[in-house]
Design an enzyme around this catalytic site. Structure first.
Site, mmCIF file in Angstrom:
data_model
loop_
_atom_site.group_PDB
_atom_site.id
_atom_site.type_symbol
_atom_site.label_atom_id
_atom_site.label_comp_id
_atom_site.label_asym_id
_atom_site.label_seq_id
_atom_site.Cartn_x
_atom_site.Cartn_y
_atom_site.Cartn_z
ATOM 1 C CE LYS A 91 -4.058 89.211 42.255
ATOM 2 N NZ LYS A 91 -5.407 89.643 42.616
ATOM 3 C CG ASP A 92 2.625 89.738 48.963
ATOM 4 O OD1 ASP A 92 3.293 90.744 49.286
ATOM 5 O OD2 ASP A 92 2.646 88.678 49.610
ATOM 6 N NE ARG A 93 6.653 97.414 49.507
ATOM 7 C CZ ARG A 93 7.247 98.023 50.524
ATOM 8 N NH1 ARG A 93 6.680 97.980 51.731
ATOM 9 N NH2 ARG A 93 8.382 98.663 50.364
#
Length: 403
Positions: A91-93
Site C-alpha cells: 500500500k502507498d506510503r
C-alpha cells in the site's frame, strides 16, 4: 549490435501522463495528495476467521509508511522472523490505508506490551482496528480489490470545446464544465479505462527502468544443480523483482497505448487473447464474431496484451503481429524484451481494459475553490492513477507526497 538507449528516452517512456486516452479528459489540471486523507485506500478482503490457530491477524490503518516497513516493525514487536509476517498487497506510503497483516505466533504467546512503535516520525501513524486468530497465514495477492477515496483539489476545467465533445447531440443545451466532468465519469463507469501501469511502477524519472537495463547488461546467472535430483534450480528472482516488473510494465503500457490509438483496446483484434472479467482465466480466438463482440460490449471479457517473456504462443494473427512490431520498433523495448527472455521470464497476459466498480463522486465548495471527491473500487493489481489519468490532463502531486 545493440543500439544505445538515450537517458531522455527512458524518462519519456516512463512518463505515464503522456499516454493516450480514448476520450479528452474534462479536467485540465488538479492536485491530489495535498493531505494524507486525500488518498484513502481500503483493502477488501472478505474472510471468515476460524477464531483459532497460531496466526494473529491484525487489521491496521497506517499513514506515512510503506507496507514492508510496517511488517518489519510488527516482526520486531512480536519477536518473530520477518518471514512469519504476512500481508496481501503493498500500500502507498503517502496515503491513509487499511490492510490486514498476519503474525505467526506459536502457542499464542503475545508480547507483554501493546504494539505502539515509538521510533516513528510525526508524519507516520499506525492504529490497530481489529484482531482475529486464524489457522492460516495471509499470503500475497489474497485480497480481491481495493476501495479508493480520492480528493482532487485546485481544479481547473478543460476548455469549453472539450466539454462540447461530450454532448449527446448538437441540439442539446451546452453542458457546463461540471456537467461535462459528471458525464465523463458516468461514461467511464460503464466502459472502463485503459489498464495502464501507474508511474510508481517505474520509479522517479524512470529509475527502475534504468536499473532493469543495468541488470540485463550483466551476465545471466547460471542455474544450480539440485542435490540428488536431475533438475537444475533457477536462481531466485525476488531480489530483482522490481526491475523485472518495471521492464514488463513499460512494454505493456506501450502496447496498450498503440491499442488505444487504433481503437482496439476495448474491441479486440484477430488472434486476440481474452480475459474473463473478474478472474485470471484467458482464452484465445482467431476471429471476433458476434458473440465475442456482445461479450466485449457488456464487459464480460476484455482484450489483453502480453506481460513480456518466453512462451507467448497463445496470441496469434494481427494481435501477435502488433505486439512484436511495437517492441521491434523501439531499441529500449527491444533491450527490455531480450533481457526478460534471457532470464527465462514466462509470458503472461493482462487485461487492456480496467473496469471501475461502484464509482461515485461528490463536489464540495471550499474557500479556495471546488474539490471533487471520488469513491471507487478496483481489482487487485490495477492503479487508481489510471482512473485519474482518464479524468485529468495534468495531475499534480502535492509537495506532501514528494517529501
Amino acid at each position: 549490435m545493440t543500439v544505445q538507449v538515450q537517458d531522455h528516452d527512458i524518462t519519456t517512456a516512463a512518463d505515464t501522463a503522456k499516454l493516450p486516452q480514448p476520450m479528452q479528459p474534462p479536467l485540465k489540471q488538479a492536485t491530489y495528495k495535498t493531505h494524507t486523507t486525500d488518498f484513502i485506500v481500503n483493502e477488501l478482503l472478505p474472510l471468515e476467521f476460524t477464531g483459532e490457530g497460531e496466526h494473529l491477524w491484525l487489521h491496521i490503518q497506517k499513514s506515512g509508511m510503506n507496507t514492508a516497513y510496517l511488517a518489519k516493525l510488527l516482526s520486531e514487536w512480536a519477536e518473530i522472523p520477518l518471514r512469519d509476517v504476512g500481508f496481501s498487497g503493498l500500500k502507498d506510503r503517502h496515503a491513509l490505508t487499511t490492510q490486514w497483516f498476519s503474525l505467526r505466533i506459536p502457542k499464542k504467546q503475545l508480547p507483554d506490551s501493546e504494539f505502539a512503535p515509538v521510533d516513528i516520525s510525526a508524519n507516520e501513524s499506525v492504529t490497530i482496528l481489529e484482531q482475529q486468530w486464524h489457522n492460516k497465514k495471509l499470503n500475497r495477492g489474497t485480497h480481491r480489490a481495493n476501495q479508493f477515496i480520492i480528493t482532487l483539489r485546485d481544479i481547473e476545467f478543460a476548455s469549453f470545446e472539450a466539454s462540447l465533445s461530450l454532448q449527446i447531440s448538437a441540439s442539446e443545451q451546452p453542458m457546463s464544465a461540471k456537467q461535462a466532468v459528471e458525464q465523463h465519469l458516468t461514461t467511464i463507469s460503464q466502459s472502463g479505462v485503459p489498464n495502464y501501469f501507474g508511474p510508481q511502477r517505474f520509479g522517479r524519472s524512470g529509475n527502475n527502468i534504468r536499473e532493469a537495463l543495468s541488470l540485463f547488461a550483466r551476465p545471466v546467472p547460471e542455474s544450480r544443480p539440485q542435490p540428488n535430483k536431475g533438475k537444475r534450480k533457477r536462481v531466485p528472482r525476488e531480489q530483482n523483482s522490481m526491475e523485472l516488473s518495471a521492464a514488463r510494465s513499460l512494454i505493456f503500457n506501450e502496447i496498450l497505448a498503440a491499442r488505444v490509438r487504433d481503437g482496439s483496446w476495448n474491441t479486440g483484434l484477430a488472434g486476440e487473447v481474452f480475459n474473463l472479467d473478474g478472474s485470471g482465466s484467458i482464452f484465445a480466438s482467431d476471429e471476433i464474431d458476434h458473440t465475442l463482440r456482445a461479450r466485449l460490449e457488456t464487459g464480460d471479457i476484455h482484450p489483453t496484451a502480453v506481460l513480456w517473456g518466453t512462451s507467448n504462443e497463445k496470441v496469434s494473427g494481427k494481435a501477435a503481429a502488433m505486439e512484436t512490431d511495437i517492441v521491434a520498433q523501439s531499441p529500449l523495448l527491444m533491450q527490455l524484451a531480450v533481457g526478460l527472455e534471457q532470464r527465462d521470464i514466462k509470458a503472461q497476459r493482462r487485461a487492456l481494459r480496467l473496469p471501475i466498480e461502484a464509482l461515485s463522486w461528490e463536489w464540495e465548495d471550499k474557500e479556495d475553490g471546488q474539490i471533487l471527491v471520488l469513491n471507487f473500487t478496483l481489482t487487485t493489481g490495477s492503479f487508481a492513477t489510471s482512473v485519474l489519468a482518464s479524468l485529468v490532463q495534468e495531475l499534480i502531486t502535492s509537495s506532501y507526497s514528494r517529501s
